[in-house]
Design a protein around this motif. Structure first.
Motif, PDB file in Angstrom:
ATOM      1  N   ASN A 285       0.855  -1.183   0.000  1.00  0.00           N
ATOM      2  CA  ASN A 285       0.000   0.000   0.000  1.00  0.00           C
ATOM      3  C   ASN A 285       0.891   1.233   0.000  1.00  0.00           C
ATOM      4  O   ASN A 285       1.825   1.347   0.801  1.00  0.00           O
ATOM      5  CB  ASN A 285      -0.912  -0.009   1.221  1.00  0.00           C
ATOM      6  N   ALA A 286       0.584   2.198  -0.885  1.00  0.00           N
ATOM      7  CA  ALA A 286       1.432   3.375  -1.050  1.00  0.00           C
ATOM      8  C   ALA A 286       1.505   4.224   0.218  1.00  0.00           C
ATOM      9  O   ALA A 286       2.530   4.860   0.489  1.00  0.00           O
ATOM     10  CB  ALA A 286       0.913   4.223  -2.212  1.00  0.00           C
ATOM     11  N   HIS A 287       0.424   4.245   0.996  1.00  0.00           N
ATOM     12  CA  HIS A 287       0.412   5.050   2.211  1.00  0.00           C
ATOM     13  C   HIS A 287       1.086   4.350   3.389  1.00  0.00           C
ATOM     14  O   HIS A 287       1.389   4.986   4.401  1.00  0.00           O
ATOM     15  CB  HIS A 287      -1.030   5.418   2.588  1.00  0.00           C
ATOM     16  N   TRP A 288       1.281   3.047   3.255  1.00  0.00           N
ATOM     17  CA  TRP A 288       1.904   2.276   4.340  1.00  0.00           C
ATOM     18  C   TRP A 288       3.008   1.412   3.737  1.00  0.00           C
ATOM     19  O   TRP A 288       2.905   0.179   3.702  1.00  0.00           O
ATOM     20  CB  TRP A 288       0.850   1.412   5.044  1.00  0.00           C
ATOM     21  N   PRO A 289       4.077   2.029   3.227  1.00  0.00           N
ATOM     22  CA  PRO A 289       5.115   1.277   2.488  1.00  0.00           C
ATOM     23  C   PRO A 289       5.811   0.197   3.315  1.00  0.00           C
ATOM     24  O   PRO A 289       6.296  -0.785   2.758  1.00  0.00           O
ATOM     25  CB  PRO A 289       6.108   2.373   2.070  1.00  0.00           C
ATOM     26  N   ASP A 290       5.851   0.381   4.641  1.00  0.00           N
ATOM     27  CA  ASP A 290       6.504  -0.619   5.496  1.00  0.00           C
ATOM     28  C   ASP A 290       5.551  -1.714   5.950  1.00  0.00           C
ATOM     29  O   ASP A 290       5.932  -2.598   6.719  1.00  0.00           O
ATOM     30  CB  ASP A 290       7.102   0.067   6.732  1.00  0.00           C
ATOM     31  N   GLY A 291       4.308  -1.645   5.476  1.00  0.00           N
ATOM     32  CA  GLY A 291       3.302  -2.613   5.888  1.00  0.00           C
ATOM     33  C   GLY A 291       2.614  -2.187   7.170  1.00  0.00           C
ATOM     34  O   GLY A 291       3.036  -1.244   7.847  1.00  0.00           O
ATOM     35  N   LEU A 292       1.538  -2.876   7.507  1.00  0.00           N
ATOM     36  CA  LEU A 292       0.759  -2.527   8.694  1.00  0.00           C
ATOM     37  C   LEU A 292      -0.048  -3.741   9.132  1.00  0.00           C
ATOM     38  O   LEU A 292      -0.577  -4.485   8.296  1.00  0.00           O
ATOM     39  CB  LEU A 292      -0.189  -1.364   8.377  1.00  0.00           C
ATOM     40  N   ALA A 293      -0.137  -3.950  10.424  1.00  0.00           N
ATOM     41  CA  ALA A 293      -0.996  -4.988  10.997  1.00  0.00           C
ATOM     42  C   ALA A 293      -1.754  -4.332  12.145  1.00  0.00           C
ATOM     43  O   ALA A 293      -1.298  -4.327  13.291  1.00  0.00           O
ATOM     44  CB  ALA A 293      -0.186  -6.179  11.483  1.00  0.00           C
ATOM     45  N   ASP A 294      -2.903  -3.755  11.833  1.00  0.00           N
ATOM     46  CA  ASP A 294      -3.664  -2.933  12.769  1.00  0.00           C
ATOM     47  C   ASP A 294      -5.011  -3.603  13.030  1.00  0.00           C
ATOM     48  O   ASP A 294      -5.811  -3.784  12.107  1.00  0.00           O
ATOM     49  CB  ASP A 294      -3.871  -1.542  12.162  1.00  0.00           C
ATOM     50  N   ASN A 295      -5.272  -3.960  14.275  1.00  0.00           N
ATOM     51  CA  ASN A 295      -6.516  -4.630  14.628  1.00  0.00           C
ATOM     52  C   ASN A 295      -7.484  -3.724  15.388  1.00  0.00           C
ATOM     53  O   ASN A 295      -8.419  -4.200  16.033  1.00  0.00           O
ATOM     54  CB  ASN A 295      -6.207  -5.876  15.458  1.00  0.00           C
ATOM     55  N   THR A 296      -7.245  -2.410  15.298  1.00  0.00           N
ATOM     56  CA  THR A 296      -8.137  -1.425  15.909  1.00  0.00           C
ATOM     57  C   THR A 296      -8.847  -0.582  14.861  1.00  0.00           C
ATOM     58  O   THR A 296     -10.041  -0.310  14.977  1.00  0.00           O
ATOM     59  CB  THR A 296      -7.352  -0.490  16.855  1.00  0.00           C
ATOM     60  N   HIS A 297      -8.104  -0.195  13.828  1.00  0.00           N
ATOM     61  CA  HIS A 297      -8.632   0.740  12.833  1.00  0.00           C
ATOM     62  C   HIS A 297      -9.151   0.012  11.604  1.00  0.00           C
ATOM     63  O   HIS A 297      -8.484  -0.872  11.067  1.00  0.00           O
ATOM     64  CB  HIS A 297      -7.558   1.751  12.442  1.00  0.00           C
ATOM     65  N   PHE A 298     -10.337   0.420  11.184  1.00  0.00           N
ATOM     66  CA  PHE A 298     -11.015  -0.271  10.094  1.00  0.00           C
ATOM     67  C   PHE A 298     -10.447   0.070   8.722  1.00  0.00           C
ATOM     68  O   PHE A 298      -9.972   1.183   8.480  1.00  0.00           O
ATOM     69  CB  PHE A 298     -12.508   0.096  10.087  1.00  0.00           C
ATOM     70  N   SER A 299     -10.580  -0.889   7.825  1.00  0.00           N
ATOM     71  CA  SER A 299     -10.417  -0.638   6.400  1.00  0.00           C
ATOM     72  C   SER A 299     -11.695   0.032   5.895  1.00  0.00           C
ATOM     73  O   SER A 299     -12.687   0.157   6.629  1.00  0.00           O
ATOM     74  CB  SER A 299     -10.199  -1.960   5.657  1.00  0.00           C
ATOM     75  N   GLN A 300     -11.699   0.439   4.647  1.00  0.00           N
ATOM     76  CA  GLN A 300     -12.910   1.019   4.064  1.00  0.00           C
ATOM     77  C   GLN A 300     -14.076   0.036   4.160  1.00  0.00           C
ATOM     78  O   GLN A 300     -15.202   0.420   4.498  1.00  0.00           O
ATOM     79  CB  GLN A 300     -12.666   1.391   2.596  1.00  0.00           C
ATOM     80  N   HIS A 301     -13.790  -1.218   3.895  1.00  0.00           N
ATOM     81  CA  HIS A 301     -14.836  -2.242   3.943  1.00  0.00           C
ATOM     82  C   HIS A 301     -15.385  -2.410   5.353  1.00  0.00           C
ATOM     83  O   HIS A 301     -16.602  -2.429   5.575  1.00  0.00           O
ATOM     84  CB  HIS A 301     -14.263  -3.574   3.445  1.00  0.00           C
ATOM     85  N   GLY A 302     -14.501  -2.509   6.326  1.00  0.00           N
ATOM     86  CA  GLY A 302     -14.946  -2.680   7.707  1.00  0.00           C
ATOM     87  C   GLY A 302     -15.748  -1.495   8.194  1.00  0.00           C
ATOM     88  O   GLY A 302     -16.803  -1.656   8.830  1.00  0.00           O
TER      89      GLY A 302
END
Length: 230
Positions: free
Chosen positions: A182-199
């Motif tokens: 993802n261009a906004h998260w170039p180092d990757g991300l594993a976030d279980n608090t903040h939703f994706s657009q779908h969530g």
């Protein structure tokens, strides 16, 4: 009428640089546009205390009036402050907020905090979802009864949603990206608090559904139709 949102990042319109991270409030307007305009005052990192100290609560109250509805969802960040414990500072702040909304003639609905996606490390067939918000959701339910206001139980609903999808299926509701994915998260991300657009969109749909169950929507459209006949 207006729906005015007070909350934290799980409700907020997230900054562009955090896309596709999203709070559910960012997806509510398309579901209510025929009967209410959504004004989202929620902010990432906000607690019941900082929302007031930063002036966001004053801005919301200045925009609210008779016939409007204020939805309030905090807890994630209050939980990090000892003086904002669920049954002390947090509860006191929510009581004050409800009283101040009613003082300007608007209605209130309290929302239990959406759950975090914290599954215990057990086989998927025996999925166990941690109750990461302790007694904050229960305090909101109790306050709603005490104060005679509506409650949207988003904690109970999101818990059922995650458990139904399981540890693997529920991952797509949140921001999980591999490095370079993802261009906004170039180092990757594993976030279980903040939703994706779908969530976030799914939670917004549930908010709209629960508002419909409380009688919002249909009666506002009917009132508009009746007014138009004059």
């Amino acid at each position: 009428m207006k729906i005015l949102l007070a909350g934290d990042s799980t409700v907020a319109n997230c900054p562009t640089q955090e896309f596709p991270m999203s709070g559910w409030g960012a997806h509510l307007a398309p579901l209510t546009y025929t009967w209410a305009a959504v004004h989202n005052f929620a902010k990432g990192g906000a607690s019941t205390e900082s929302f007031r100290s930063e002036g966001l609560w004053a801005d919301l109250l200045a925009a609210a009036g008779p016939g409007d509805l204020v939805l309030i969802q905090f807890g994630h960040n209050d939980q990090k402050k000892q003086h904002l414990a669920a049954r002390t500072g947090y509860a006191a702040n929510l009581r004050t907020m409800v009283a101040e909304v009613h003082a300007v003639g608007a209605a209130t609905a309290l929302c239990t905090s959406v759950e975090r996606r914290h599954f215990l490390d057990v086989p998927s067939s025996d999925a166990v979802l941690e109750e990461s918000l302790e007694d904050y959701p229960e305090v909101v339910r109790e306050l709603a009864l005490e104060l005679g206001v509506a409650v949207l139980d988003l904690n109970a609903w999101t818990r059922c949603l995650y458990l139904g999808l399981g540890p693997d299926g529920s991952r797509e509701l949140f921001c999980h990206f591999a490095p370079g994915g993802n261009a906004h998260w170039p180092d990757g991300l594993a976030d279980n608090t903040h939703f994706s657009q779908h969530g976030a969109a799914l939670v917004a749909g549930e908010v709209a559904r629960q508002l419909g169950g409380l009688g919002y929507g249909a009666k506002q459209r009917l009132a508009g139709t009746t007014a138009g006949r004059g």
